[in-house]
Design an enzyme around this catalytic site. Structure first.
Site, PDB file in Angstrom:
ATOM      1  N   GLY A  58     -54.706  11.111  14.728  1.00  0.00           N
ATOM      2  CA  GLY A  58     -53.679  11.979  14.180  1.00  0.00           C
ATOM      3  C   GLY A  58     -52.298  11.440  14.486  1.00  0.00           C
ATOM      4  O   GLY A  58     -52.113  10.328  14.993  1.00  0.00           O
ATOM      5  N   GLU A  59     -51.285  12.241  14.152  1.00  0.00           N
ATOM      6  CA  GLU A  59     -49.900  11.827  14.361  1.00  0.00           C
ATOM      7  C   GLU A  59     -49.587  11.660  15.841  1.00  0.00           C
ATOM      8  O   GLU A  59     -48.823  10.795  16.239  1.00  0.00           O
ATOM      9  CB  GLU A  59     -48.959  12.868  13.733  1.00  0.00           C
ATOM     10  N   VAL A  64     -58.346  12.068  17.448  1.00  0.00           N
ATOM     11  CA  VAL A  64     -59.087  13.268  17.099  1.00  0.00           C
ATOM     12  C   VAL A  64     -60.553  13.018  17.442  1.00  0.00           C
ATOM     13  O   VAL A  64     -61.132  12.002  17.035  1.00  0.00           O
ATOM     14  CB  VAL A  64     -58.943  13.620  15.603  1.00  0.00           C
ATOM     15  N   ASP A 102     -47.843  21.353   2.471  1.00  0.00           N
ATOM     16  CA  ASP A 102     -48.612  20.108   2.374  1.00  0.00           C
ATOM     17  C   ASP A 102     -50.042  20.398   1.942  1.00  0.00           C
ATOM     18  O   ASP A 102     -50.996  19.850   2.485  1.00  0.00           O
ATOM     19  CB  ASP A 102     -48.608  19.389   3.724  1.00  0.00           C
TER      20      ASP A 102
END
Length: 987
Positions: free
Chosen positions: A630-631, A635, A746
């Site tokens: 992930g950012e 994960v 989003d």
């Protein structure tokens, strides 16, 4: 010494076995060295030279019959054939040839016609019917074995050495065979011919016996049997197996499960099962050795499976035969009585001898002796024992219900698991006592004062005629329904003539008795009286119940009045506010009661985390594998097991090390947002871990991952009604968010997760923000200038950074297109600027292949330029519910070949064989490049070879998905290559 003798005997047996094996490897079918008379083999020649039988001497100067020939001309063949040789069941035999050969240079002959080799043949036959002319003297019907060359040649003045060659011939199937020798220009002497075959000798190994075995193939399986006193476990065991090689040698170790029977152990290298010697035993089958008999047991014979106990010792029925034998314990010691009027308490010490067992228990025998000198009789039934009369595990017992002024004899006995097996009576300690002559009067007049669901308040009259002052009362109360079970009765002491019995069962009858105690002890219990806890038959008339009903009715009326008032106020406000009227048609969200709270409005963001997200102990979480990135970090998939709850899978987002305070706050803000949502189509937050490193966010685990990749992986595998069901779930989740004044920003198929039941859930709240409540046009204007997903974003959000629930509806229309096209990329390979230009010119995405017309029209509604003209998520959910209830409407699809309304969007330009130079180019053009290697390996190297491809061909190529098959076959038709092959039909 005995062990040494056994080992020596074992070594002799092994040596004899090896010797026997060496002697029995070969069985000779013919040996000319052993012949004492003429061989009289058949010869054939077309010239004067021919094979000649003569007598000679072998290398050991023994007289043998040989054949020799010396040809001057190598152009003709000279044959020599043996008599019929019986094969005796052998499928292949070996021929050992001993011969000498003169070197050509030592002969006076032409070198071209001289040979230093000869040929060996054989001919099979069921009868001995060969003659001088039959079979014909040629390679067919004879079978050639080999051309034999000499290793040592005789020359003038040279050393005389003979040649030895061993050849194998077979397979043999007839009764016998003839050997034939062909010379063509050789000068040689055939000294001896030995024909034999190899077989595996009888063998004993791993407690299994295998018979002598003749190999009939490369490896011959042989079935054996267990040695004496051995067997295989199970009801239908398979016999031991071993393989005999063609060279007469046993191959590898045997496959066997033979084990020695009970009472026997393996010996002499697992060649036999020997009986256990006296004083030893073996319980079961297996590889275990014999063991010495356990304590206090013996066996006087060999081969015993168990040992018997010595006299006076026993084994309990539950004891294993390999446990020591034990005996009953000795009697208890130091028996001490404590007499209390008509009851007595006995205490004692444990016996000196336990008998070798740990299951020690005690029992009490009670005898009543009414008068001195009269015989004693067993105590009557009214006598009770606490904890019990037998099976006592402690060294204390209380006996109640004895008669006053009576003599009693008590015997306490110690028992264990073998006491019942002993012929001798159990030993015990005996003591005699006499009960008190004076007993207080019986208490009567038991009454109930009050009763509740769990208690009774009772009182009784104080006895007036008593020889002693009453020191205490004792009550015994038992549940009537359970009879006289001891564990249903309870006792309670009281210093007065009133008591409260608590912790009772609701609506249950209790039998209560009371008795008094003086310094002389307790008297007898009085008559039992039955009382009942509430509610009983008249409980409906209880003032408390009536009061409760009245209060409940009043609360209900109050709630009803408040609800009607709220409804009227909302209706009045709705009619006054034109912006909220459905007839106005404007799309405004967030005008109702705000539910969602933006975590960024908190002065301390950590407070929002603590309020909306539950902290989980890190010990409850087990990380199993990394499934993505992930950012902020990795994960992972893991397991969450909270005590008292069922273990379940979770997805774990981790915050990588070296983070700043802002990164930690931004990372946990998503948990603060998710923690406020509770909906079946919104990803569920399990909790957070902030008390240890790394910081984690735990959500429910979605087995099928992101929706876009899941659809691409299962292209064409779902029906339209299944796809509509997925879209309905997404719309339901977005309806819930919009009603909470929440904008996602989003929404895309990549941010929709799918579980194992195909339930779609909205996730990834990284770009989502709170709608300001005080604005008539609720929007969110970003001041950061961050990246915007152009292909999914509404025009007003791209141009002015204005995000509303209406812009989420635009994004939802793109998600619909992704779902119906099975994960196709929106606007294909167009650049972001081309997408913006096309949308500004009012051009929209075309319907995906086989897309129902109704669904594409709903997409176009979501892509209305004016955001107030777009449907709300509540309208979308309602429209999809109608489609689900009427699936026939999904069969109406767009016209075949209908394309997009703008050239920029026309990604389906006609394919031609010239536009696709190779099969690989064509597969990449239709996005089926994953099958390129399979097509090329199958020979489809040019476009023309695709003309006759069928569904069955595609299955053989590994194209198993029906959607992919349809896309490939449709593309072939678009290329103009007509497929005329019957059977090219899709399911």
């Amino acid at each position: 010494m005995e062990l040494f003798s056994r080992n020596v005997a074992g070594l002799w047996i092994i040596l004899l076995e090896c010797l026997f094996k060496t002697l029995a490897e070969e069985e000779v079918l013919m040996n000319t060295k052993a012949e004492t008379s003429d061989l009289k083999w058949t010869t054939y020649s077309r010239s004067r030279s021919e094979w000649e039988e003569i007598s000679g001497l072998d290398e050991e100067n023994n007289s043998v019959r040989t054949y020799q020939i010396c040809q001057a001309d190598g152009s003709s063949s000279h044959w020599l054939r043996s008599k019929l040789i019986e094969r005796r069941g052998a499928s292949q035999v070996y021929v050992e040839l001993r011969f000498t050969m003169i070197e050509c240079s030592s002969r006076n002959t032409h070198h071209r016609s001289c040979k230093e080799t000869f040929n060996l043949y054989y001919y099979q036959s069921d009868t001995d019917d060969a003659t001088a002319t039959y079979p014909a003297w040629m390679e067919n019907p004879y079978v050639k074995v080999d051309t034999v060359a000499a290793d040592f040649l005789l020359r003038k003045g040279g050393e005389k050495k003979l040649n030895v060659k061993t050849l194998r011939l077979g397979p043999l199937t007839e009764r016998g065979f003839y050997l034939a020798f062909q010379a063509q220009g050789a000068c040689m002497a055939l000294l001896s011919v030995r024909v034999f075959f190899k077989k595996c000798p009888a063998l004993t190994r791993s407690l299994s016996v295998f018979p002598e075995t003749l190999p009939r193939s490369l490896v011959q399986e042989a079935a054996g049997q267990c040695v004496a006193n051995a067997a295989q476990p199970g009801t239908n065991p398979r016999p031991p197996k071993m393989f005999c090689g063609e060279d007469g040698q046993w191959v590898d170790q045997p496959t066997t499960t033979c084990t020695c029977l009970p009472g026997y152990e393996a010996s002499i290298g697992d060649l036999e099962c020997r009986a256990c010697p006296a004083g030893h035993f073996k319980m079961g089958s297996g590889a275990d050795p014999c063991s010495a008999c356990p304590d206090s047991s013996h066996t006087g014979e060999t081969g015993s499976a168990s040992c018997v106990c010595r006299p006076g010792y026993h084994r309990a029925p539950t004891d294993s035969p390999d446990t020591p034998c034990t005996r009953p314990p000795s009697s208890p010691r130091s028996l001490v009585p404590q007499v209390n009027d008509t009851s007595v308490t006995l205490e004692w010490s444990e016996p000196l001898e336990s008998g070798g067992r740990s299951d020690l228990a005690y029992s009490v025998e009670c005898l009543m002796c009414p008068t001195p000198g009269s015989p004693c009789t067993p105590c009557r039934d009214g006598v009770t024992y606490r904890p019990s009369q037998s099976g006592i595990l402690t060294r204390r017992v209380s006996i109640w219900g004895l008669r006053p002024h009576t003599s009693y004899s008590f015997k306490v006995m110690a028992l264990n698991g073998v006491s019942t097996l002993s012929a001798m009576e159990a030993e015990g300690e005996t003591i005699n006592i006499t009960t008190s002559p004076n007993v207080p009067v019986v208490v009567a007049g038991l009454r109930k004062s009050t009763a509740t669901e769990s208690s009774l308040t009772l009182y009784w009259a104080t006895p007036t005629q008593s020889h002693y002052s009453i020191q205490q009362y004792q009550l015994r109360y038992c549940e009537k329904e359970r009879g006289s079970e001891e564990n249903s009765c309870h006792y309670m002491e009281s210093d007065s003539n009133q008591v409260v019995l608590s912790n009772l069962r609701r609506a249950t009858q209790y039998e209560v008795q009371v008795r008094a105690r003086t310094f002389a002890g307790y008297g007898s219990f009085g008559q039992a009286v039955v009382f009942r806890t509430l509610p009983d038959e008249d409980a409906s008339s209880s003032p408390l119940l009536v009061t409760g009903v009245l209060i409940a009715m009043g609360m209900f009326l109050l709630i009803l009045v408040i609800g009607v008032a709220i409804y009227c106020i909302r209706k009045q406000n709705h009619s006054k506010d034109p912006e909220l009227s459905d007839k106005n048609g404007q799309y405004l969200m967030g005008q109702g009661v705000k539910v969602y709270i933006d975590p960024f409005t908190y002065e301390d963001p950590n407070e929002a985390v603590r309020e909306f997200a539950k902290e989980i102990d890190v010990s409850f979480v087990k990380i199993e594998e990394v499934i993505g990135a992930g950012e902020f970090g990795e994960v992972c998939r893991g397991r969450l097991r909270v005590p008292g709850k069922k273990e379940n899978y979770v997805a774990i987002k981790t915050l990588k090390g070296g983070y700043t305070d802002k990164q930690r706050r931004d990372f946990l803000s998503e948990a603060s947002i998710m923690g406020q949502f509770q909906h079946p189509n919104i990803i569920h937050l399990e909790g957070i871990i902030t008390a240890s490193c790394p910081v984690m966010i735990l959500t429910e685990f979605m087995e099928n991952g992101a929706l876009d990749s899941f659809l691409r992986l299962n292209d064409g595998q779902f029906t339209p009604i299944q796809l509509v069901g997925m879209l309905r779930g997404i719309a339901s989740g977005m309806k819930y968010l919009s009603e909470m004044s929440y904008v996602h920003r989003d929404l895309a198929a990549r941010n929709i997760l799918v579980n194992s039941n195909l339930v779609c859930k909205v996730s990834d709240f990284g770009l989502s923000r709170f709608l300001q409540e005080n604005s008539s046009d609720p929007t969110y204007t970003s001041s950061l200038g961050g990246k915007i997903p152009i292909r999914w974003t509404a025009p007003e959000a791209i141009a002015f950074r204005k995000f509303t629930s209406a812009s989420d509806v635009w994004s939802y229309g793109i998600v619909m297109w992704e779902v119906m096209s099975f994960g196709e990329r929106p606007y294909w390979d167009m650049s972001n600027q081309d997408v913006i230009n096309a949308i500004e010119q009012d051009y929209r995405l075309p319907p995906p292949p086989d897309c129902p017309t109704y669904l594409h029209q709903l997409m176009l509604d979501c892509w209305q330029k004016e955001r107030t003209a777009r449907p709300r998520f509540a309208n979308i959910v309602s429209a999809l519910d109608k489609l689900i209830r009427n699936p026939a409407s999904l069969k109406i699809t767009a016209q075949e070949g209908a394309g997009p309304s703008h050239p920029l969007l026309d990604q389906r330009s006609p394919l031609t064989p010239s536009s696709c130079g190779t099969v690989g180019d064509w597969l990449r053009a239709v996005k089926m490049e994953r099958y390129e290697e399979s097509f090329l390996q199958a020979g489809y190297t040019s476009m023309q070879l695709l003309a006759h491809i069928t569904t069955e061909d595609l299955l053989r190529l590994g194209v198993t998905l029906a959607g992919h098959q349809k896309k490939i076959l449709s593309s072939i038709e678009a290329l103009g290559i007509q497929n005329k092959t019957p059977g090219n039909v899709l399911y």
